[in-house]
Design a protein around this motif. Structure first.
Motif, PDB file in Angstrom:
ATOM      1  N   SER A   1       0.833  -1.208   0.000  1.00  0.00           N
ATOM      2  CA  SER A   1       0.000   0.000   0.000  1.00  0.00           C
ATOM      3  C   SER A   1       0.868   1.259   0.000  1.00  0.00           C
ATOM      4  O   SER A   1       0.554   2.237  -0.682  1.00  0.00           O
ATOM      5  N   TYR A   2       1.977   1.226   0.737  1.00  0.00           N
ATOM      6  CA  TYR A   2       2.861   2.393   0.767  1.00  0.00           C
ATOM      7  C   TYR A   2       3.631   2.535  -0.540  1.00  0.00           C
ATOM      8  O   TYR A   2       3.856   3.651  -1.025  1.00  0.00           O
ATOM      9  N   LEU A   3       4.042   1.404  -1.119  1.00  0.00           N
ATOM     10  CA  LEU A   3       4.744   1.456  -2.407  1.00  0.00           C
ATOM     11  C   LEU A   3       3.814   1.966  -3.503  1.00  0.00           C
ATOM     12  O   LEU A   3       4.207   2.773  -4.349  1.00  0.00           O
ATOM     13  N   THR A   4       2.565   1.485  -3.483  1.00  0.00           N
ATOM     14  CA  THR A   4       1.579   1.938  -4.470  1.00  0.00           C
ATOM     15  C   THR A   4       1.241   3.406  -4.279  1.00  0.00           C
ATOM     16  O   THR A   4       1.021   4.138  -5.238  1.00  0.00           O
ATOM     17  N   LEU A   5       1.231   3.833  -3.031  1.00  0.00           N
ATOM     18  CA  LEU A   5       0.837   5.203  -2.709  1.00  0.00           C
ATOM     19  C   LEU A   5       1.732   6.218  -3.396  1.00  0.00           C
ATOM     20  O   LEU A   5       1.245   7.182  -4.000  1.00  0.00           O
ATOM     21  N   PHE A   6       3.036   6.006  -3.317  1.00  0.00           N
ATOM     22  CA  PHE A   6       3.966   6.991  -3.869  1.00  0.00           C
ATOM     23  C   PHE A   6       4.143   6.854  -5.375  1.00  0.00           C
ATOM     24  O   PHE A   6       4.872   7.632  -5.983  1.00  0.00           O
ATOM     25  N   ARG A   7       3.493   5.887  -5.981  1.00  0.00           N
ATOM     26  CA  ARG A   7       3.432   5.811  -7.441  1.00  0.00           C
ATOM     27  C   ARG A   7       2.096   6.319  -7.974  1.00  0.00           C
ATOM     28  O   ARG A   7       1.880   6.340  -9.179  1.00  0.00           O
ATOM     29  N   ASN A   8       1.220   6.740  -7.057  1.00  0.00           N
ATOM     30  CA  ASN A   8      -0.105   7.205  -7.437  1.00  0.00           C
ATOM     31  C   ASN A   8      -0.073   8.716  -7.656  1.00  0.00           C
ATOM     32  O   ASN A   8       0.193   9.484  -6.734  1.00  0.00           O
ATOM     33  N   GLN A   9      -0.340   9.148  -8.885  1.00  0.00           N
ATOM     34  CA  GLN A   9      -0.268  10.566  -9.211  1.00  0.00           C
ATOM     35  C   GLN A   9      -1.331  11.377  -8.478  1.00  0.00           C
ATOM     36  O   GLN A   9      -1.095  12.541  -8.122  1.00  0.00           O
ATOM     37  N   LEU A  10      -2.495  10.792  -8.239  1.00  0.00           N
ATOM     38  CA  LEU A  10      -3.537  11.500  -7.498  1.00  0.00           C
ATOM     39  C   LEU A  10      -3.059  11.846  -6.089  1.00  0.00           C
ATOM     40  O   LEU A  10      -3.316  12.945  -5.580  1.00  0.00           O
ATOM     41  N   TYR A  11      -2.355  10.907  -5.467  1.00  0.00           N
ATOM     42  CA  TYR A  11      -1.842  11.153  -4.123  1.00  0.00           C
ATOM     43  C   TYR A  11      -0.768  12.228  -4.128  1.00  0.00           C
ATOM     44  O   TYR A  11      -0.746  13.105  -3.256  1.00  0.00           O
TER      45      TYR A  11
ATOM     46  N   SER B   1     -10.227  -2.914  -1.774  1.00  0.00           N
ATOM     47  CA  SER B   1      -8.790  -3.048  -1.991  1.00  0.00           C
ATOM     48  C   SER B   1      -8.053  -1.723  -1.774  1.00  0.00           C
ATOM     49  O   SER B   1      -6.832  -1.716  -1.598  1.00  0.00           O
ATOM     50  N   LYS B   2      -8.801  -0.611  -1.772  1.00  0.00           N
ATOM     51  CA  LYS B   2      -8.173   0.692  -1.572  1.00  0.00           C
ATOM     52  C   LYS B   2      -8.244   1.168  -0.124  1.00  0.00           C
ATOM     53  O   LYS B   2      -7.774   2.269   0.177  1.00  0.00           O
ATOM     54  N   ARG B   3      -8.827   0.373   0.751  1.00  0.00           N
ATOM     55  CA  ARG B   3      -8.868   0.748   2.163  1.00  0.00           C
ATOM     56  C   ARG B   3      -7.463   0.941   2.750  1.00  0.00           C
ATOM     57  O   ARG B   3      -7.222   1.918   3.454  1.00  0.00           O
ATOM     58  N   PRO B   4      -6.520   0.020   2.495  1.00  0.00           N
ATOM     59  CA  PRO B   4      -5.157   0.266   3.012  1.00  0.00           C
ATOM     60  C   PRO B   4      -4.549   1.563   2.491  1.00  0.00           C
ATOM     61  O   PRO B   4      -3.796   2.227   3.207  1.00  0.00           O
ATOM     62  N   LEU B   5      -4.864   1.932   1.244  1.00  0.00           N
ATOM     63  CA  LEU B   5      -4.355   3.197   0.704  1.00  0.00           C
ATOM     64  C   LEU B   5      -4.896   4.382   1.490  1.00  0.00           C
ATOM     65  O   LEU B   5      -4.185   5.361   1.720  1.00  0.00           O
ATOM     66  N   ALA B   6      -6.171   4.289   1.897  1.00  0.00           N
ATOM     67  CA  ALA B   6      -6.771   5.382   2.657  1.00  0.00           C
ATOM     68  C   ALA B   6      -6.060   5.579   3.991  1.00  0.00           C
ATOM     69  O   ALA B   6      -5.762   6.710   4.392  1.00  0.00           O
ATOM     70  N   PHE B   7      -5.766   4.480   4.683  1.00  0.00           N
ATOM     71  CA  PHE B   7      -5.044   4.594   5.959  1.00  0.00           C
ATOM     72  C   PHE B   7      -3.623   5.096   5.733  1.00  0.00           C
ATOM     73  O   PHE B   7      -3.133   5.974   6.457  1.00  0.00           O
ATOM     74  N   SER B   8      -2.957   4.540   4.737  1.00  0.00           N
ATOM     75  CA  SER B   8      -1.574   4.943   4.462  1.00  0.00           C
ATOM     76  C   SER B   8      -1.490   6.404   4.058  1.00  0.00           C
ATOM     77  O   SER B   8      -0.525   7.100   4.398  1.00  0.00           O
ATOM     78  N   ALA B   9      -2.515   6.886   3.331  1.00  0.00           N
ATOM     79  CA  ALA B   9      -2.503   8.260   2.834  1.00  0.00           C
ATOM     80  C   ALA B   9      -2.460   9.276   3.954  1.00  0.00           C
ATOM     81  O   ALA B   9      -1.895  10.367   3.781  1.00  0.00           O
TER      82      ALA B   9
END
Length: 294
Positions: free
Chosen positions: A52-62, A254-262
């Motif tokens: 989730s953290y690796l995906t987060l910093f590759r996400n342009q929206l974030y 599947s995006k719940r972990p992204l929400a917490f990590s964000a």
């Protein structure tokens, strides 16, 4: 002397009465934080991962949300501190009367969501100000009014937080101005110093710690607030709390972990910065006590 001892005893008793409530709040907050951190490292099936953290910093929206959040928060915090400092310095004598302080308290009593709605009501292209200017003939129609809310720069969000947080800054700085011995300012002026020299020498050493602490509070609050960015922001990019909210409630588990990590990443960064800044301020206060401030 006996009165002071009695006052201290009463404070200790009050502290002991409040201790159970403080412990319960601490445990609840700690459990909530641990739960959020744990879920940021878990997948839907409960396995542990850092994806989730690796995906987060590759996400342009974030990344766009981070840029917008830092810009809006920094500008709003600096403007609120600067305007609040100027107003306090000019009006602290006026605010000595307790009834006059009601003028400062009124904006604080207004909820942030209501404040955001008032900004939208007055400053949007379909708002009262645009209608008034159109009626006077200053602009041909309301569409010619500049976009001040729901813009990509976040101007409406900045305006809301500035007028809401300036009273908070004033109330934080007023006790400092009441404690400063302003006779030193007269000494500086007598020795040929300017108003700036007087401010820098007499007032600034006392104001700096409170300004930094107030700035940390404002920065953390604005960066994590949801209601005003949700009301006055645009669809893309959003501020971090709105982006985390959408990931959490969009129906895709599947995006719940992204929400917490964000929200955990900026929270950790803000915590580390706060600790370092407050540590530096405590050293500054210690130098003041020892008479080493220049």
């Amino acid at each position: 002397m006996n009165g002071q001892i009695g006052l201290l005893k009463n404070k200790w008793k009050a502290g002991l009465y409040l201790l159970p409530a403080v412990m319960v709040i601490f445990l609840l907050v700690g459990y909530g934080m641990w739960s959020a951190v744990a879920q940021s490292f878990q997948t839907i099936d409960g396995s542990w991962t850092t994806n989730s953290y690796l995906t987060l910093f590759r996400n342009q929206l974030y990344l766009d949300s981070i840029i917008l959040t830092i810009r809006v928060t920094t500008i709003a915090t600096i403007l609120a501190l600067a305007i609040g400092l100027v107003m306090t310095r000019l009006l602290y004598q006026f605010f000595r009367d307790s009834s006059s302080k009601l003028l400062v308290w009124i904006p604080i009593l207004i909820p942030h969501f209501v404040a955001g709605y008032l900004v939208f009501l007055f400053l949007s292209q379909s708002g009262l100000l645009s209608s008034f200017l159109s009626h006077l003939g200053v602009i041909e129609n309301r569409a010619d009014f500049p976009v001040l809310v729901q813009d990509q720069f976040g101007l409406g969000i900045i305006l809301t937080y500035v007028w809401k947080e300036v009273p908070f800054v004033i109330l934080m700085l007023l006790p400092v101005y009441y404690e400063i011995d302003h006779r030193y300012s007269e000494v500086v002026r007598t020795l040929g110093g300017s108003r700036w020299d007087s401010f820098k020498t007499v007032e600034w050493p006392w104001l700096l710690p409170v300004l930094v602490e107030t700035g940390v509070i404002l920065f953390a609050f604005i960066a994590s607030a949801f209601e005003v960015p949700y009301l006055l922001g645009v669809t893309r990019p959003e501020m971090l709390p709105v982006r985390a909210y959408e990931w959490f409630f969009n129906g895709d588990w599947s995006k719940r972990p992204l929400a917490f990590s964000a929200m955990i990443v900026p929270g950790v960064v803000a915590l580390l910065l706060s600790i370092s800044l407050i540590g530096a301020i405590q050293k500054h206060r210690l130098r003041m006590v020892k008479g080493r401030v220049r």
